[in-house]
Design a protein around this motif. Structure first.
Motif, mmCIF file in Angstrom:
data_model
loop_
_atom_site.group_PDB
_atom_site.id
_atom_site.type_symbol
_atom_site.label_atom_id
_atom_site.label_comp_id
_atom_site.label_asym_id
_atom_site.label_seq_id
_atom_site.Cartn_x
_atom_site.Cartn_y
_atom_site.Cartn_z
ATOM 1 N N ARG A 22 0.831 -1.205 0.000
ATOM 2 C CA ARG A 22 0.000 0.000 0.000
ATOM 3 C C ARG A 22 0.865 1.254 0.000
ATOM 4 N NH1 ARG A 22 -0.827 3.541 3.568
ATOM 5 N NH2 ARG A 22 0.145 2.271 5.205
ATOM 6 N N GLN A 23 1.878 1.310 0.863
ATOM 7 C CA GLN A 23 2.707 2.509 0.970
ATOM 8 C C GLN A 23 3.570 2.709 -0.273
ATOM 9 O OE1 GLN A 23 4.692 3.157 4.724
ATOM 10 N NE2 GLN A 23 6.415 4.233 3.775
ATOM 11 N N ILE A 24 4.207 1.653 -0.744
ATOM 12 C CA ILE A 24 5.080 1.784 -1.914
ATOM 13 C C ILE A 24 4.265 2.118 -3.154
ATOM 14 C CG2 ILE A 24 6.705 0.579 -3.412
ATOM 15 C CD1 ILE A 24 7.599 -1.030 -0.964
ATOM 16 N N ALA A 25 3.096 1.496 -3.305
ATOM 17 C CA ALA A 25 2.248 1.789 -4.457
ATOM 18 C C ALA A 25 1.784 3.244 -4.437
ATOM 19 C CB ALA A 25 1.038 0.852 -4.472
ATOM 20 N N GLN A 26 1.357 3.731 -3.278
ATOM 21 C CA GLN A 26 0.944 5.129 -3.181
ATOM 22 C C GLN A 26 2.099 6.063 -3.505
ATOM 23 O OE1 GLN A 26 -1.517 6.283 0.200
ATOM 24 N NE2 GLN A 26 -0.437 8.230 0.360
ATOM 25 N N HIS A 27 3.285 5.710 -3.055
ATOM 26 C CA HIS A 27 4.479 6.502 -3.343
ATOM 27 C C HIS A 27 4.765 6.504 -4.843
ATOM 28 C CE1 HIS A 27 8.834 7.496 -1.838
ATOM 29 N NE2 HIS A 27 8.439 8.303 -2.812
ATOM 30 N N ALA A 28 4.698 5.320 -5.471
ATOM 31 C CA ALA A 28 4.952 5.226 -6.913
ATOM 32 C C ALA A 28 3.914 6.015 -7.710
ATOM 33 C CB ALA A 28 4.937 3.754 -7.341
ATOM 34 N N ILE A 57 11.834 15.318 0.930
ATOM 35 C CA ILE A 57 13.126 14.991 1.539
ATOM 36 C C ILE A 57 12.946 14.665 3.018
ATOM 37 C CG2 ILE A 57 15.373 15.955 2.193
ATOM 38 C CD1 ILE A 57 15.212 17.566 -0.486
ATOM 39 N N CYS A 58 12.192 15.496 3.728
ATOM 40 C CA CYS A 58 11.949 15.236 5.155
ATOM 41 C C CYS A 58 11.283 13.879 5.355
ATOM 42 C CB CYS A 58 11.053 16.332 5.740
ATOM 43 S SG CYS A 58 11.887 17.894 6.059
ATOM 44 N N ASN A 59 10.340 13.569 4.482
ATOM 45 C CA ASN A 59 9.551 12.356 4.623
ATOM 46 C C ASN A 59 10.308 11.113 4.175
ATOM 47 O OD1 ASN A 59 7.159 10.914 5.215
ATOM 48 N ND2 ASN A 59 6.533 10.979 3.082
ATOM 49 N N GLN A 60 11.132 11.252 3.137
ATOM 50 C CA GLN A 60 11.684 10.084 2.473
ATOM 51 C C GLN A 60 13.102 9.725 2.878
ATOM 52 O OE1 GLN A 60 11.127 10.714 -1.757
ATOM 53 N NE2 GLN A 60 8.948 11.129 -1.509
ATOM 54 N N VAL A 61 13.879 10.693 3.339
ATOM 55 C CA VAL A 61 15.243 10.344 3.755
ATOM 56 C C VAL A 61 15.240 9.291 4.863
ATOM 57 C CG1 VAL A 61 17.300 11.233 4.923
ATOM 58 C CG2 VAL A 61 16.389 12.429 2.933
ATOM 59 N N PRO A 62 14.373 9.379 5.877
ATOM 60 C CA PRO A 62 14.346 8.293 6.864
ATOM 61 C C PRO A 62 13.949 6.946 6.264
ATOM 62 C CG PRO A 62 13.284 10.260 7.755
ATOM 63 C CD PRO A 62 13.515 10.514 6.306
ATOM 64 N N LEU A 63 13.260 6.954 5.107
ATOM 65 C CA LEU A 63 12.889 5.699 4.463
ATOM 66 C C LEU A 63 14.103 4.964 3.906
ATOM 67 C CD1 LEU A 63 9.622 6.741 2.578
ATOM 68 C CD2 LEU A 63 9.812 5.419 4.698
ATOM 69 N N ALA A 108 1.227 4.264 13.257
ATOM 70 C CA ALA A 108 1.819 3.579 14.414
ATOM 71 C C ALA A 108 2.314 2.188 14.043
ATOM 72 C CB ALA A 108 0.802 3.501 15.545
ATOM 73 N N ARG A 109 1.528 1.482 13.235
ATOM 74 C CA ARG A 109 1.921 0.124 12.854
ATOM 75 C C ARG A 109 3.158 0.153 11.967
ATOM 76 N NH1 ARG A 109 -2.137 -4.478 10.288
ATOM 77 N NH2 ARG A 109 -1.155 -6.262 11.315
ATOM 78 N N SER A 110 3.198 1.100 11.033
ATOM 79 C CA SER A 110 4.368 1.209 10.155
ATOM 80 C C SER A 110 5.619 1.533 10.952
ATOM 81 C CB SER A 110 4.130 2.293 9.094
ATOM 82 O OG SER A 110 3.135 1.895 8.179
ATOM 83 N N MET A 111 5.481 2.360 11.983
ATOM 84 C CA MET A 111 6.629 2.689 12.820
ATOM 85 C C MET A 111 7.059 1.495 13.668
ATOM 86 S SD MET A 111 5.683 6.592 13.956
ATOM 87 C CE MET A 111 7.098 6.727 15.047
ATOM 88 N N ALA A 112 6.094 0.720 14.143
ATOM 89 C CA ALA A 112 6.431 -0.464 14.934
ATOM 90 C C ALA A 112 7.232 -1.462 14.101
ATOM 91 C CB ALA A 112 5.160 -1.110 15.469
ATOM 92 N N TRP A 113 6.902 -1.558 12.829
ATOM 93 C CA TRP A 113 7.624 -2.447 11.923
ATOM 94 C C TRP A 113 8.863 -1.779 11.327
ATOM 95 C CZ3 TRP A 113 2.404 -4.117 9.484
ATOM 96 C CH2 TRP A 113 1.974 -5.315 10.063
ATOM 97 N N LYS A 114 9.086 -0.527 11.662
ATOM 98 C CA LYS A 114 10.224 0.261 11.179
ATOM 99 C C LYS A 114 10.208 0.433 9.656
ATOM 100 C CE LYS A 114 13.078 -0.883 15.183
ATOM 101 N NZ LYS A 114 14.362 -1.392 15.685
ATOM 102 N N ILE A 115 9.016 0.379 9.091
ATOM 103 C CA ILE A 115 8.876 0.747 7.686
ATOM 104 C C ILE A 115 9.125 2.249 7.565
ATOM 105 C CG2 ILE A 115 7.252 0.931 5.760
ATOM 106 C CD1 ILE A 115 5.887 -1.608 6.859
ATOM 107 N N LYS A 116 8.530 3.019 8.459
ATOM 108 C CA LYS A 116 8.825 4.437 8.582
ATOM 109 C C LYS A 116 9.393 4.681 9.962
ATOM 110 C CE LYS A 116 5.372 7.318 9.140
ATOM 111 N NZ LYS A 116 4.141 8.113 8.892
#
Length: 354
Positions: free
Chosen positions: A74-80, A171-177, A247-255
């Motif tokens: 879901r996240q990668i597709a939305q980003h693409a 940049i703020c959003n994606q560099v941590p990715l 919260a779930r994405s952060m728990a999995w360290k996706i973000k």
């Protein structure tokens, strides 16, 4: 640039740190030898959890929970999708740019965004997603893209402000990715972030040039800043208490950071840049807070964000119609490429048999 270090599964990679591009960050990557043995299926979840806890990366060959896989898709597709749709607002100005140099810069940037979309679709495919299916979901309105691209570009100054605000927010959003727990996504983000950083500088340079020009040009820049400021703050998503997936994405360290953390970082980064540029950010509540060490700022119109996400933005219909038309008109190219690939494969099989 990757330099292998002694020890299994460890390397040093030239990737961005939390807020800048190009510093050395040490990360670890799981290898097949570290995977649980095939006779211990009951330990798969525990192995996955331990990999995340150790700040190691999950690779396509590794077992992962269905929720983790679906969240990533879901996240990668939305980003693409956002990268592909994001070609449109600035692409409209390629033929109207005021000089050959500006046309070339804009053309190169739009081309970069197309490349970003392709990197990300490829990353989604490593999770089992089908690129054609993702495109259909976008065209049919079943998957979303960033709300920021549903606003019109009314003047050439908008091109500069998009570079400054939108790419700055990216940049703020994606560099941590670049430190995301999923390997293909993190590696794709390294190049994307470097190019986004260049885009941000290009936009700021354009605005600086215009601010040194005529009074009409300066007014044009200020008008664009006024119109893009709040939509740019909305780019980071709803506030943390209204963001069900964060919260779930952060728990999995996706973000790595929450929406509100990233939004605050963007404001802190942008305020001194605005002062240097000589423009006023359109927020009467914007001020430095000595106690927190950050800027206080006003609240975006979250109702507007929800309307735009649901399809009622200024340019939603226009953006989707253009994407749909491009997909339909490009069908013959995809068919030709498929036929050529099948022909080449047949020749290779025939050659091998001979």
């Amino acid at each position: 640039m990757i330099r292998l270090l002694p020890g299994a599964g460890k390397h040093v990679t030239l990737i961005p740190n939390e807020w800048s591009v190009g510093k050395l960050v040490t990360m670890t990557t799981t290898h097949a030898a570290e995977a649980p043995p095939p006779h211990a299926p009951d330990g798969l979840q525990e192995h996955f959890d331990a990999t995340i806890a150790r700040d190691q990366r999950i690779e396509p060959r590794d077992w992962m929970p269905d929720g983790y896989r679906k969240t990533l898709i879901r996240q990668i597709a939305q980003h693409a999708h956002s990268e592909i749709i994001g070609m449109q607002p600035e692409g409209e100005w390629i033929t109207r740019a005021p000089s050959l140099r500006r046309k070339a810069i804009l053309f190169a940037k739009v081309q970069d965004e197309a490349g970003h979309g392709l990197y990300l679709y490829s990353a989604a495919e490593t999770l089992g997603a089908d690129r054609d299916d993702l495109t259909r979901r976008l065209i049919e309105g079943r998957q979303k893209y960033s709300s920021i691209f549903n606003y019109p570009t009314l003047s050439f100054a908008d091109v500069g402000v998009i570079g400054w605000f939108v790419d700055g927010a990216a940049i703020c959003n994606q560099v941590p990715l670049c430190r995301s727990s999923y390997g293909p996504y993190a590696r794709a983000m390294v190049r994307i972030c470097k190019e986004e950083s260049f885009h941000q500088r290009q936009g700021y340079e354009l605005l600086m040039t215009m601010m040194r020009g005529t009074a009409a040009q300066r007014e044009m820049v200020q008008d664009a800043v006024n119109r893009w400021w709040w939509p740019s703050l909305m780019m980071f998503g709803p506030p943390d208490d209204a963001s069900p997936n964060s919260a779930r994405s952060m728990a999995w360290k996706i973000k790595r950071h929450s929406n509100d953390e990233l939004r605050r970082r963007f404001v802190d980064m942008t305020v001194p840049q605005a002062e240097k540029l000589g423009v006023t950010l359109p927020d009467p509540e914007l001020r430095w807070n000595e106690e927190t060490g950050h800027h206080d700022f006003g609240t975006p119109d979250w109702d507007e964000l929800m309307r735009v996400i649901k399809g009622d933005g200024p340019c939603n219909d226009r953006r989707m119609e253009r994407r749909r038309t491009a997909h339909e008109e490009g069908a013959w190219v995809r068919e030709a490429a498929t036929a050529h690939a099948a022909k080449q494969a047949a020749r290779a099989r025939k050659g091998a048999a001979a």
